[in-house]
Structure formats: C-alpha cells, structure tokens
Design an enzyme around this catalytic site. Structure first.
Site, PDB file in Angstrom:
ATOM      1  N   TYR A 134       0.847  -1.193   0.000  1.00  0.00           N
ATOM      2  CA  TYR A 134       0.000   0.000   0.000  1.00  0.00           C
ATOM      3  C   TYR A 134       0.879   1.238   0.000  1.00  0.00           C
ATOM      4  O   TYR A 134       1.726   1.412   0.881  1.00  0.00           O
ATOM      5  CB  TYR A 134      -0.900  -0.003   1.239  1.00  0.00           C
ATOM      6  N   ASP A 229       8.718   2.902   1.833  1.00  0.00           N
ATOM      7  CA  ASP A 229       7.526   3.617   2.269  1.00  0.00           C
ATOM      8  C   ASP A 229       7.352   3.343   3.754  1.00  0.00           C
ATOM      9  O   ASP A 229       6.913   2.272   4.162  1.00  0.00           O
ATOM     10  CB  ASP A 229       6.314   3.146   1.460  1.00  0.00           C
ATOM     11  N   LYS A 257       1.837   9.918   9.080  1.00  0.00           N
ATOM     12  CA  LYS A 257       1.222   9.466  10.332  1.00  0.00           C
ATOM     13  C   LYS A 257       1.899  10.055  11.583  1.00  0.00           C
ATOM     14  O   LYS A 257       1.614  11.174  11.968  1.00  0.00           O
ATOM     15  CB  LYS A 257       1.168   7.935  10.355  1.00  0.00           C
TER      16      LYS A 257
END
Ligand SMILES: Cc1ncc(COP(=O)(O)O)c(C=O)c1O
Length: 423
Positions: A134, A229, A257
């Site tokens: 993702y 990532d 985040k």
C-alpha cells in the site's frame, strides 16, 4: 443529536455515507489516551488509533500543550518557520537515509513525489512495487494493491477506476518476500527502472531474512533508487523506523502518520544527491522537480510532531509499546490454538493482526487465501466487547495501559469461544 441521526446525515452528504476510510455505522465523539468514545457514549479500547498517527495516544498532555502554545501564534504561513525547520532537523537526525527533507500533507503525496524524484534522478519511467503493498492513492501507487484477479508477475492491475491505461505500462509488480524473483526482475529491467518501492514491513508481513538486503544490493548495483515507504513504520517499529529495525538503508523514504502527531503532515526524505532535484540551483532546469504545497511545514502539525517525538525518545517508550503488543499477540495465539481455530499472528508488536489460515503467511496471496469472513466476525465480536480495530490491523500505542490490555485479552478469549461454535 443522536449517533443514528449523524449516520443518516452523513448518508445524505457523503458518498457511501462516509469519509472513505472506516465503517460508517459508528461516529466517534472523542478520544483520550488509548480509548475512544462514540456519539452514543460507548467506550472502546482504541486500536484504530486514527490509522496509526496516535502512537502516544489521544490528547497526550505534552502534545496538547505544544499545540495550545502554537495556536495563538498562527497555524500556517506557507513560508519557512522555526517549528518546521526544527522538525525537519529532528527527523533527519533520526532516520538513517535522511540527509534532506521536504514536507507535504499526506502519505499519498509523499509517495507521489518520491516516485517522481526517482524518475527525475534516473531519467527512467518504470517503478517496481510489490503485490499487496500500500502506497496511498497516487496513480502509480494504486497498482496491484489488492488485486482480486491474480495475474502473472510482473503485470500490474489497477485498483481504481479513472487511472489512464498508460500508467500500468510503467509499473512492474513482484511478489513480496521473494528475493529471487525481485533480483531477476531488477536485473532484467535495470535500464528502464526508475525505482523500487517497498513497505519494509508490508501491511502485516515482516520481510523474510535477506529480502530487504537483496533489494538493497540489486538496486545499488544498478544505480536504481530504493524507496522505503515508512508512512506506517516510521517512528513506530523503532525511533529510526524500519530502516533502523531491519538494518537496511534505502535512498529515499516516505514518512507520515506519527511525524505530524495526528495533524496532516508527511515528508519525503532521502540522500542529498536525489533530494537535490527539489533545488533548481543544483538540479538545473531539466532535472528540477517542482514541489509546492499550501500547508507544507505548517507550524501547528510541526509542534505536534516534535512533542510526539520527544515522548517517544524517553527511555522505555518502545519497550512499553512492544510489551503491550506482545501481550495481545500472545492472547491471540493462545486463544485460537485453545479452541482449535487455525490462525497465524502476523506482524510486529507495534502493528499486527491475526490471519485465519493454517500455514505461515509471507505474501499477499497467502493473506488472500485466508478466511476473511472469520476475521470480519472476529472484529465484530471485539467491537461488541468494547475493542475497536481496523479491518486488518491492531495499532498499539504508548497510552494503552494494563486495563486496556486486560479488557482486550478478555474480549479475545470471548471471541475465540464464540467463534468455536460457528458453522
Ligand atoms: C504505507 C503507506 N503509504 C502511504 C499511505 C498513504 O498515506 P495517507 O493516507 O496519509 O495519504 C499509507 C496510509 O495508510 C500507508 O500505510
């Protein structure tokens, strides 16, 4: 205004009745520490954690104090400010590959720019990614994230309508955790590959020993930027992220985040010679990669991120997060073994879940072969017992305490008991 009214109002103005993220039959009213409350007053141990950012818990007093100090002085300027500069320094000190940093607002943007930088740096177009990985919502990233139809590698399958067919031609897909296939693909496509992007811990899947090392070795050999990532793993697996935890340093890395402490803030970090493409004076007109964002480096998110990192640097923070995670992982293993339901507990103590399958899981295809209906039922029972998590992940926070763990372990025990007699 009841929760039911709010759900109905949401249906009228929001496509599919929601923000696109989570179940729409719940409306969250507030959060404190490791808990959240819905609009009906139900209390939950919160393992959703805003999908990860709230690593030190909701409303940590030190984060609140930093935000309150900043609020009257301005929330965004577009221009350089001390708070953003200090956060950039702190991140560059923490993250091994980070010589330089650029702020953006979301992880999706960070990935979009990391890929663009890799293309600018190499003058090539193709990106290699891993099936099930993702990387947010940009066009190149939305390939073979969750393909229902399994095709032969390295063909890419778009995950969304609205992506031009040409994008697919520039993405190669490999199976996660298969070093040999990755090596062959990188070798075979070396002269057209702009970059290799990977979640070092892919969703729940830890890298097999040697997998990340192989990616590092092969990309280095061919001069192809390796992009980690770390939007999820950054400051979560360890203070220096997955690159510290697994001991492999990429060329570029995306963060999000945790670094904004719950505010919209993300970043691209990396080696100086690649990050130089953001600097026209160094890259020249041809190599220059344009990058602008209204909210980039805003001081409010920056102070929240700084306060979060200061808390994480305190002695014992990561030990505590991981001890909490390990206690819950153990409860999952023991209880499903006790009732004879085949289950694997997969991930890292800061970020994991149970996968209902009778063999070890290493790839997206293993996860796809697991019993998704059983997981859905498990999540629903946990929620009835006041434990909220996402579809496929427990996010652990520093704020989860012994009472939170005890309630969760009890809920897991009840879920295993109830599921034992399922047809
Ligand atoms: C690994 C990874 N990359 C990128 C993203 C996208 O981040 P955002 O939702 O901030 O756009 C996410 C979001 O969950 C993620 O988990």
């Amino acid at each position: 205004m009841t929760e039911t009214d709010l759900i109905e109002r949401a249906r009228r103005v929001l496509p599919a009745g929601g923000f696109g993220n989570f179940a729409t039959d719940i409306v969250i009213a507030r959060g404190k520490g490791g808990r959240i409350w819905d609009e009906s007053g139900n209390e939950y141990v919160d393992f959703l954690l805003g999908s990860g950012p709230m690593l030190v818990g909701h409303g940590h007093p030190d984060v609140l104090a930093a935000v309150e100090r900043q609020l009257p002085n301005g929330v965004t300027f577009f221009a350089n400010n001390a708070q953003g500069i200090e956060l950039a320094e702190t991140i560059c000190d923490a993250v091994a590959c980070a010589d330089k940093l650029r702020f953006v607002s979301t992880g999706s943007e960070a990935v979009m720019y990391a890929i663009r930088l890799a293309r600018a740096h190499t003058g090539r177009d193709k990106i290699l990614k891993f099936e099930g990985g993702y990387h947010g919502m940009s066009e190149s990233a939305l390939m073979s994230l969750a393909p229902a139809m399994l095709v032969n590698f390295p063909l890419a399958v778009p995950d969304s309508a609205g992506i031009p067919a040409s994008v697919r031609d520039n993405v190669l897909v490999a199976p996660f955790n298969d070093a040999e296939v990755a090596r062959q693909l990188i070798d075979a496509h070396a002269d057209e590959l702009a970059g290799v992007i990977v979640e070092p811990l892919q969703r729940l899947l830890p890298p097999q020993p040697g997998f990340l090392e192989c990616l590092r070795e092969e990309t280095e050999r061919h001069g192809i930027p390796l992009i980690f990532d770390e939007v999820v793993t950054g400051f979560r697996l360890a203070y220096g992220g997955a690159q510290e935890f697994y001991g492999v340093t990429p060329d570029l890395c995306t963060l999000g985040k945790v670094i904004g402490g719950g505010f919209p803030l993300a970043a691209i970090v990396g080696k100086d010679e690649i990050m130089a493409h953001f600097d026209k004076a160094r890259a020249g007109a041809d190599g220059f990669t344009l990058q602008i964002g209204t909210l980039s480096g805003n001081p409010l998110a920056s102070v929240a991120g700084m306060a979060t990192m200061e808390i994480l640097r305190r002695p014992g923070s990561y030990d505590r997060i991981q001890a909490t995670g390990r206690a819950i992982m153990l409860a999952l293993e023991e209880n499903f073994a006790r009732v004879g339901i085949p289950a694997q507990v997969v991930g890292h103590p800061a970020n994991f879940d149970v996968v209902f399958i009778d063999r070890p899981v290493r790839t997206y295809r293993d996860i796809l072969a697991s019993d998704a209906a059983r997981l859905k039922r498990f999540n629903a029972i946990l929620r009835q017992h006041g434990v909220l998590k996402s579809k496929g992940k427990f996010y652990i926070s520093l704020a989860h305490d012994d009472a939170d763990v005890a309630q969760t372990v009890k809920a897991i025990r009840s879920a295993a008991d109830e599921m034992k007699s399922d047809p």
